[in-house]
Scaffold this motif. Structure first.
Motif, PDB file in Angstrom:
ATOM      1  N   GLY B   8       0.815  -1.214   0.000  1.00 23.55           N
ATOM      2  CA  GLY B   8       0.000   0.000   0.000  1.00 23.55           C
ATOM      3  C   GLY B   8       0.842   1.254   0.000  1.00 23.55           C
ATOM      4  O   GLY B   8       0.327   2.357   0.188  1.00 23.55           O
ATOM      5  N   GLU B   9       2.129   1.129  -0.242  1.00 22.29           N
ATOM      6  CA  GLU B   9       3.065   2.189   0.108  1.00 22.29           C
ATOM      7  C   GLU B   9       3.660   2.956  -1.081  1.00 22.29           C
ATOM      8  O   GLU B   9       3.947   4.154  -0.971  1.00 22.29           O
ATOM      9  CB  GLU B   9       4.197   1.518   0.902  1.00 22.29           C
ATOM     10  N   LEU B  10       3.838   2.285  -2.182  1.00 23.42           N
ATOM     11  CA  LEU B  10       4.607   2.914  -3.276  1.00 23.42           C
ATOM     12  C   LEU B  10       3.785   3.943  -4.045  1.00 23.42           C
ATOM     13  O   LEU B  10       2.598   3.771  -4.292  1.00 23.42           O
ATOM     14  CB  LEU B  10       5.131   1.827  -4.229  1.00 23.42           C
ATOM     15  N   ARG B  11       4.461   5.032  -4.410  1.00 29.38           N
ATOM     16  CA  ARG B  11       3.839   6.141  -5.137  1.00 29.38           C
ATOM     17  C   ARG B  11       4.772   6.566  -6.269  1.00 29.38           C
ATOM     18  O   ARG B  11       5.862   6.036  -6.431  1.00 29.38           O
ATOM     19  CB  ARG B  11       3.627   7.341  -4.194  1.00 29.38           C
ATOM     20  N   MET B  12       4.381   7.604  -7.005  1.00 30.65           N
ATOM     21  CA  MET B  12       5.221   8.135  -8.085  1.00 30.65           C
ATOM     22  C   MET B  12       6.609   8.538  -7.571  1.00 30.65           C
ATOM     23  O   MET B  12       7.604   8.450  -8.297  1.00 30.65           O
ATOM     24  CB  MET B  12       4.536   9.357  -8.711  1.00 30.65           C
ATOM     25  N   ASN B  16      11.506   4.304 -10.354  1.00 32.56           N
ATOM     26  CA  ASN B  16      12.914   3.966 -10.639  1.00 32.56           C
ATOM     27  C   ASN B  16      13.655   3.363  -9.465  1.00 32.56           C
ATOM     28  O   ASN B  16      14.785   2.916  -9.618  1.00 32.56           O
ATOM     29  CB  ASN B  16      13.700   5.168 -11.167  1.00 32.56           C
ATOM     30  N   GLN B  17      13.018   3.347  -8.289  1.00 31.41           N
ATOM     31  CA  GLN B  17      13.638   2.641  -7.173  1.00 31.41           C
ATOM     32  C   GLN B  17      13.376   1.143  -7.294  1.00 31.41           C
ATOM     33  O   GLN B  17      12.434   0.698  -7.932  1.00 31.41           O
ATOM     34  CB  GLN B  17      13.058   3.114  -5.831  1.00 31.41           C
ATOM     35  N   SER B  18      14.245   0.384  -6.670  1.00 28.89           N
ATOM     36  CA  SER B  18      14.037  -1.048  -6.589  1.00 28.89           C
ATOM     37  C   SER B  18      13.203  -1.344  -5.346  1.00 28.89           C
ATOM     38  O   SER B  18      13.314  -0.640  -4.346  1.00 28.89           O
ATOM     39  CB  SER B  18      15.397  -1.742  -6.519  1.00 28.89           C
ATOM     40  N   VAL B  78      10.195   0.044  -9.596  1.00 27.20           N
ATOM     41  CA  VAL B  78       8.941   0.791  -9.604  1.00 27.20           C
ATOM     42  C   VAL B  78       8.881   1.620 -10.879  1.00 27.20           C
ATOM     43  O   VAL B  78       9.844   2.305 -11.217  1.00 27.20           O
ATOM     44  CB  VAL B  78       8.849   1.730  -8.378  1.00 27.20           C
ATOM     45  N   GLN B  79       7.781   1.523 -11.612  1.00 25.09           N
ATOM     46  CA  GLN B  79       7.648   2.357 -12.808  1.00 25.09           C
ATOM     47  C   GLN B  79       6.244   2.950 -12.903  1.00 25.09           C
ATOM     48  O   GLN B  79       5.306   2.463 -12.292  1.00 25.09           O
ATOM     49  CB  GLN B  79       7.992   1.545 -14.074  1.00 25.09           C
ATOM     50  N   GLU B  80       6.142   4.026 -13.657  1.00 24.45           N
ATOM     51  CA  GLU B  80       4.848   4.682 -13.839  1.00 24.45           C
ATOM     52  C   GLU B  80       3.956   3.787 -14.692  1.00 24.45           C
ATOM     53  O   GLU B  80       4.421   3.175 -15.654  1.00 24.45           O
ATOM     54  CB  GLU B  80       5.060   6.043 -14.523  1.00 24.45           C
ATOM     55  N   ILE B  93       1.437   3.580 -10.083  1.00 24.19           N
ATOM     56  CA  ILE B  93       2.692   2.864 -10.344  1.00 24.19           C
ATOM     57  C   ILE B  93       2.473   1.364 -10.492  1.00 24.19           C
ATOM     58  O   ILE B  93       1.384   0.838 -10.242  1.00 24.19           O
ATOM     59  CB  ILE B  93       3.727   3.129  -9.217  1.00 24.19           C
ATOM     60  N   GLU B  94       3.525   0.695 -10.900  1.00 25.93           N
ATOM     61  CA  GLU B  94       3.532  -0.768 -10.914  1.00 25.93           C
ATOM     62  C   GLU B  94       4.983  -1.211 -10.732  1.00 25.93           C
ATOM     63  O   GLU B  94       5.901  -0.388 -10.783  1.00 25.93           O
ATOM     64  CB  GLU B  94       2.978  -1.297 -12.246  1.00 25.93           C
ATOM     65  N   ILE B  95       5.157  -2.517 -10.485  1.00 28.65           N
ATOM     66  CA  ILE B  95       6.521  -3.050 -10.350  1.00 28.65           C
ATOM     67  C   ILE B  95       6.831  -3.866 -11.588  1.00 28.65           C
ATOM     68  O   ILE B  95       6.124  -4.826 -11.898  1.00 28.65           O
ATOM     69  CB  ILE B  95       6.653  -3.982  -9.121  1.00 28.65           C
ATOM     70  N   SER B  96       7.867  -3.481 -12.294  1.00 24.06           N
ATOM     71  CA  SER B  96       8.367  -4.299 -13.389  1.00 24.06           C
ATOM     72  C   SER B  96       9.273  -5.361 -12.770  1.00 24.06           C
ATOM     73  O   SER B  96      10.352  -5.078 -12.279  1.00 24.06           O
ATOM     74  CB  SER B  96       9.153  -3.422 -14.357  1.00 24.06           C
TER      75      SER B  96
END
Lengths: 581, 581
Positions: B8-12, B16-18, B78-80, B93-96
């Protein structure tokens, strides 16, 4: 409100104001036409004053009719005291009373309501509601409230959610005896009271609650040694997606928070010790590290020199008591008797005294040369004036006995100050221990504890060697908390039950719901529980948990105040489908 | 930690962070060489993305092996997102994904883990640990945690101290049935589980604790109607040196604090109503005041006009349903059948319809003149378009039946919105009620409730007329709390037990400790208790408490998940000195 202020509230700033206080009569002095009454409530004590000629005669007469512990309300004017009492916060003022009202009279209590009471234990427990009036006991319960508050503050701040788990659960054969509850609606069936919410907190992890805690009552029907209670309270915690290191850090954080907020102590980083080291150096999995006196093993130095007792021993091990060379022969004989008592069970005690002149005297002089003894003393790094005490026997027994002796010497030497705190993590417990009597393996913590991954292969080879990812928190030689990384795979949990002697049917009957839950996506998880009563007693600098529990039970599990347990009406038993044998 | 972030944490700001996330597979879409996975944990949902050609083929294969509710960890960048989802906080965002790890596979759950599930009640309870994964249920328990937190914040701020009272206590014959616990150490004797900590909190007042509270489990072995649980939680409170007004103010304060902090609602001052008025105006001691439709009594208007049913009735009483004159004959017949059902038990239903043209039509036209009917309508202040519904019979029955009809009409007319809150104090309850069957008096609240001082003399004259200093808090027609000023004098308590049919010996055996405590200086005190499960359900806008309890029992008192209660081993029963009949 029947009062305008509490008995702990008035100060010089209220002088000349009118006030009404309510409370208990703590003390009455009646001298030279003056009456002073100490009025007590939870918040403090305020002095009431009555003066012949000034106070209304009827009010004076009423004041003279009062006895200790009468409940009264008193109205009057706040005035500055002539003789101030700087021992209490209200000691600068008193109430010049205009009127009093007796809210309830009181019989003379069976013991004095003072900090140190003359009531024996049985009497205090029978009249626990009077015992609880004593400052010391009430302060213990206030401390308990504060520890609970601060625990919740820390846990809430770390995203833990408090979830209430059920009290009416299912009996399980593993562990201590359950208290059970017959079900009227399901004849012949019984609930059990939880020994801990273990399986429920694991199910909450399967549910994705991620971080759970609860301050919760638990129940064990054990024979009560001193300072065990059939119902006790735990701080129960569990976390998902963590490893042992995360749990240690999180709960070291809690302990540091509690020390800081409750005791005002900045606790240094908590040291860690393996179970193996704790047993080797202290003969205990909960070493009191307020003092050193670590064990020194001597087999290589003392065996093969003709002293049969040492030669036959699996382990020869000793401690050094600094400055105790001055112990007389009589004192050492008394110590020898002490370790030979049935509770300790040592066969004898060997001493080596390093005299202040550097010479050495021991109880085994005829077997060892002065050089032998010097070599032993050197291994202890003994200085002139030190006393070395040595026990021998099987490894387990010698360590256990020497642990007792070490603690006793620590107490005698004043090295165990209850207001000094040494906290320790003990790690890498064995997963299993063998019950010689039952001839089977038992889980050292509980059946849900995970073996260390590197020891997994040993599960098929050498059960006694498998270490667990289990940890205990020890304060001043008392285990206050413990936990483990849990098994979260169905296969491993099944194997564990098998090792513990469950048939697959028994395992399914008892824990089928947990095994099944593990099939629907169980996350890796770990947790621990703190003994809340014990933690409060330690923060209170006390040995006994009883005075940190409002209404404790005695060693027969009885509440002597309410006279419980008690017999039931036959009708009631009939309705519950049970009868007394 | 096995993760760097929660779902529930990741945002724009993290693009680019891992990141490494852990959680449950909520949903998989596999289309055109792309795979999207919704990964869920307690904190939210994050989208994982895998692309053929970009993501490692082995990782793609692993992603394709996943099923719903698998527990995985996923690492990536993390990518847009191209197609953003503004319905969830992580929707930008989403995780590649670079790598995934299956932490635990999962069988297909027996029902979907969605907000609205297709699992029936029995299935949901059997797999409660899966049911608890649903957002709605988890949010209920998070709300419960918050209500408890805010309760403690308010109580602590008002100098209340939380004290844990015992769970293993003594069986008492008054009130509901006790759950009992055989004592192994005291053969033939039993503990009981508390129905409430009533006597203990009173003893704490005798001890001078002054202000006590506890959020505490209580137990009642009753036949379970829908929405009762054998174990439930109370907010239990008691205060010394107070009068009823102080208690009402203190706990009105708590309720307002909870509405403010939990619901963001500024509750207006809570209105008060006597029990007598509540019965007269609503036929209930817990009126739902979200809507009016107050009772109107008609005896003087309708009797003596030849309508036997009304002439024979102790009470003729009705309500007015605004705008319901348009009800068809069929609808009114259906309503008539509804009140005649055995659960309600009315003999019939009289209606008076005030037509939109002002004319009146009723089911009793042959007994009453148009002027009679106009006079009745006038008493109801009926407007054209309104429908008047009238019941008759004994006072008790007519009121009870009309209460049911009023609530039903309120529901049908949409006047009972669960997100609208009307809070009410009901005061001045009768002290006693007569049990026709048992032919004796019962305490309406409990035997410790004090009569109103002005009604004390009635204790020797007319027991049914004695009012108690007792009060209930009612929200939206549900009693969520209740309490009273307590008896604190030994003599009055003894008299009360006598009135309730206790012999002096029985009173002494059951409550001797309390009576004795009253001799040693008991302060005036009063308190109340809130039903915590019910309060949470109301804050959650729900009717049932079950979904606000983590592991509830069904209507037979069974926990179908752990299959409890269950039979015990014969050895265990033997050790407890009991046997099954």
């Amino acid at each position: 409100m029947l009062r305008t202020h509490t008995c702990g509230e008035l100060r010089m700033s209220e002088v000349n104001q009118s006030a009404t206080l309510c409370g208990w009569v703590q003390k009455i002095r009646d001298k030279g036409g003056m009456i002073w009454i100490d009025l007590r409530d939870r918040y403090g004590i305020t002095q009431l004053i009555f003066e012949e000629g000034k106070t209304d005669a009827a009010v004076i007469a009423k004041a003279r009719s009062l006895g200790r512990e009468f409940v009264i309300s008193a109205t009057g004017k706040v005035q500055e005291r002539l003789a101030k009492n700087d021992k209490i916060p209200t000691g600068d003022i008193e109430i010049s009373v205009d009127d009093i009202q007796i809210l309830n009279p009181a019989k003379l209590p069976p013991f004095l309501i003072e900090d140190d009471t003359d009531g024996g234990d049985e009497l205090r427990m029978k009249f626990r509601y009077l015992d609880l009036r004593r400052n010391t006991v009430r302060q213990n319960l206030a401390l308990r409230h504060k520890v609970a508050q601060q625990t919740r503050i820390y846990m809430d701040a770390n995203d833990f959610i408090e979830v209430e788990t059920p009290v009416l659960i299912k009996s399980t054969p593993e562990g201590a005896r359950d208290f059970v509850v017959p079900s009227r609606m399901n004849p012949g069936e019984f609930y059990a009271l939880p020994q801990s919410p273990q399986t429920f907190k694991q199910l909450l992890m399967v549910s994705g609650f991620d971080r759970y805690y609860q301050i919760v009552k638990c129940f064990r029907d054990e024979d009560l040694r001193a300072d065990r209670q059939p119902e006790f309270t735990q701080i129960d915690c569990e976390m998902s997606f963590v490893e042992q290191e995360d749990v240690l850090n999180m709960f070291e954080g809690l302990i540091r928070h509690l020390f800081k907020t409750v005791k005002g102590i900045d606790l240094p980083e908590v040291p860690r010790m393996t179970y193996a080291d704790a047993m080797r150096l202290y003969g205990s999995d909960k070493p009191d590290t307020r003092f050193g006196m670590q064990f020194v093993e001597l087999n290589d130095l003392v065996q093969g020199k003709g002293f049969q007792v040492f030669d036959d021993a699996e382990l020869v091990v000793g401690i050094k008591a600094d400055g105790c060379a001055e112990y007389t022969r009589k004192q050492i004989d008394e110590l020898t008797d002490w370790v030979k008592r049935p509770q300790i069970g040592a066969k004898g005690l060997v001493y080596i005294r390093v005299n202040t002149d550097g010479s050495i005297k021991s109880s085994v002089d005829k077997f060892y040369t002065p050089e032998d003894l010097q070599a032993i003393a050197a291994r202890f790094e003994a200085k002139p004036g030190d006393l070395i005490l040595i026990l021998s026997g099987t490894k387990d027994k010698a360590r256990k006995q020497l642990n007792e002796l070490r603690l006793e010497m620590g107490s005698r030497l004043g090295l165990r100050n209850p207001e000094e705190y040494k906290v320790l993590w003990v790690l890498d417990f064995p997963l299993l221990e063998y019950g010689e009597e039952e001839q089977r393996w038992f889980a050292m913590h509980h059946p849900f504890t995970a073996p260390k991954p590197e020891d997994l292969a040993l599960l098929d080879k050498d059960l006694g060697q498998v270490r667990a990812n289990a940890y205990d928190l020890v304060i001043n030689g008392t285990e206050v908390g413990g936990g483990s990384v849990r098994i979260f795979q169905k296969e491993l949990q099944g194997k564990m039950f098998e090792i513990l002697g469950f048939t697959p049917e028994e395992a399914k009957k008892q824990f089928g719901f947990l095994m099944e839950a593990f099939e629907y996506g169980a996350p890796p998880h770990a947790g621990l529980a703190f003994g809340f009563d014990r933690l409060c007693a330690i923060f209170g600098g006390a040995d006994s948990i009883r005075d940190f529990i409002a209404f404790p039970k005695n060693n027969s599990g009885r509440d002597v105040m309410i006279d419980s347990p008690s017999t039931l009406h036959e009708d009631q038993l009939k309705e519950l489908n049970i009868q007394v044998r």
